[in-house]
Design a protein around this motif. Sequence first.
Motif, PDB file in Angstrom:
ATOM      1  N   CYS A 231       0.842  -1.199   0.000  1.00  0.00           N
ATOM      2  CA  CYS A 231       0.000   0.000   0.000  1.00  0.00           C
ATOM      3  C   CYS A 231       0.876   1.246   0.000  1.00  0.00           C
ATOM      4  O   CYS A 231       1.772   1.382   0.840  1.00  0.00           O
ATOM      5  N   ASP A 232       0.613   2.155  -0.931  1.00  0.00           N
ATOM      6  CA  ASP A 232       1.392   3.393  -1.026  1.00  0.00           C
ATOM      7  C   ASP A 232       0.686   4.571  -0.375  1.00  0.00           C
ATOM      8  O   ASP A 232       1.110   5.710  -0.525  1.00  0.00           O
ATOM      9  N   SER A 233      -0.393   4.300   0.327  1.00  0.00           N
ATOM     10  CA  SER A 233      -1.172   5.367   0.942  1.00  0.00           C
ATOM     11  C   SER A 233      -0.352   6.108   2.010  1.00  0.00           C
ATOM     12  O   SER A 233       0.548   5.546   2.628  1.00  0.00           O
ATOM     13  N   GLU A 234      -0.695   7.371   2.204  1.00  0.00           N
ATOM     14  CA  GLU A 234      -0.012   8.178   3.216  1.00  0.00           C
ATOM     15  C   GLU A 234      -0.594   7.965   4.613  1.00  0.00           C
ATOM     16  O   GLU A 234      -0.051   8.472   5.591  1.00  0.00           O
ATOM     17  N   ASP A 235      -1.702   7.228   4.716  1.00  0.00           N
ATOM     18  CA  ASP A 235      -2.328   7.064   6.022  1.00  0.00           C
ATOM     19  C   ASP A 235      -1.670   5.941   6.815  1.00  0.00           C
ATOM     20  O   ASP A 235      -0.686   5.340   6.383  1.00  0.00           O
TER      21      ASP A 235
ATOM     22  N   SER B  30       1.221   2.904   6.456  1.00  0.00           N
ATOM     23  CA  SER B  30       0.827   1.871   5.497  1.00  0.00           C
ATOM     24  C   SER B  30       1.998   1.409   4.651  1.00  0.00           C
ATOM     25  O   SER B  30       2.099   0.235   4.281  1.00  0.00           O
ATOM     26  N   ARG B  31       2.909   2.328   4.337  1.00  0.00           N
ATOM     27  CA  ARG B  31       4.035   2.006   3.454  1.00  0.00           C
ATOM     28  C   ARG B  31       4.989   0.984   4.072  1.00  0.00           C
ATOM     29  O   ARG B  31       5.801   0.381   3.367  1.00  0.00           O
TER      30      ARG B  31
ATOM     31  N   GLU C 177     -11.345  -2.969  -0.451  1.00  0.00           N
ATOM     32  CA  GLU C 177     -10.025  -2.409  -0.138  1.00  0.00           C
ATOM     33  C   GLU C 177      -8.906  -3.198  -0.791  1.00  0.00           C
ATOM     34  O   GLU C 177      -7.906  -2.626  -1.235  1.00  0.00           O
TER      35      GLU C 177
ATOM     36  N   TYR D 222      -8.904  -1.848  -4.432  1.00  0.00           N
ATOM     37  CA  TYR D 222      -8.709  -0.437  -4.746  1.00  0.00           C
ATOM     38  C   TYR D 222      -7.684   0.284  -3.871  1.00  0.00           C
ATOM     39  O   TYR D 222      -7.222   1.356  -4.234  1.00  0.00           O
ATOM     40  N   ARG D 223      -7.327  -0.292  -2.729  1.00  0.00           N
ATOM     41  CA  ARG D 223      -6.364   0.376  -1.843  1.00  0.00           C
ATOM     42  C   ARG D 223      -4.993  -0.294  -1.885  1.00  0.00           C
ATOM     43  O   ARG D 223      -3.971   0.375  -1.754  1.00  0.00           O
ATOM     44  N   TRP D 224      -4.985  -1.617  -2.063  1.00  0.00           N
ATOM     45  CA  TRP D 224      -3.748  -2.386  -2.003  1.00  0.00           C
ATOM     46  C   TRP D 224      -3.332  -2.842  -3.394  1.00  0.00           C
ATOM     47  O   TRP D 224      -4.131  -3.414  -4.135  1.00  0.00           O
TER      48      TRP D 224
END
Length: 295
Positions: free
Chosen positions: A185-189, A220-221, A240, A243-245
């Motif tokens: 996951c590249d999300s900032e959260d 997450s990173r 998720e 669309y998120r991972w």
Amino acid sequence: CGCKGIRSCLLCEGPEQAAPPPQVPGRGRRGGAENFTYCPATGLAKGNEHSEFDGWAFPFPGVFLAEEFISQEEESEIVELMDRDDWKPSQSGRKKQDYGPKVNFKKQRLKAGSFTGLPSFSQKIVSQMKACSVLGGFFPVEQCNLDYLPERGSAIDPHFDDWWLWGERLVSLNLLSKTVLSMSCDSEDSIQLFPTLRKENGESGEGGSSCLLSPRLVPSREVSVAIPLPRRSLLVLQGEARYRWKHAIHRRHIESRRVCVTFRELSAEFRAGGRQEELGKELLEIALSFQGRPV
């Protein structure tokens, strides 16, 4: 080989790359190995024993795994029928067979082209999918067969499948050998972890509390999740996990020949009430004729 851009395989890298670099267990994404493993029974991603997240877990929604989805005899028959057609070189040491419409993802253009439908042997597979609770109303309009071999350094980089054309559920049938789907996951959260049972006497389990540890937040990173895929298992990614991972197959997880059959459904734009509903109907009618040859 079929490699382009930054992608490569053992064929184009040369013999000096024939032995993959050693992996350090428990080093997470920085060291190349996953630091969590997905548990189908609980729906949790659990920290691996030798990682810094041992004893921690978090819910990992959007994954459905059906083991022994087809029999060994059915598997042999399917692969034999596939091998009667040509496999085209693809990137990162893979070979492929496509059954689907002609697509320009960059310009978001789509037409039937030479698409004549999904192959005849897939009709039984698609019918068996109806028994899966998460696949109600699933009508595949595209099938992609991918062939992986360790001798070619076969892999696929972390990626999302297209969202404009392909719908909510991605369905894959894993044939000939086990492997691992690696999720990142590249999300900032951040992700909130909770402790699994770790009693003061050192025992561990699934419930209760011991040291009364508080939930823990991690970026997450820093998290990667391994989803073990047994031979002949069916995997569905949605929500998720879709669309998120991002998902990937790494070289180290290809131990012998592996064939993956991926089915995709249309997005809302091409379904009832969508802007391109009529085109979607046309393509679905072609797909479900089950008279196709690789395009």
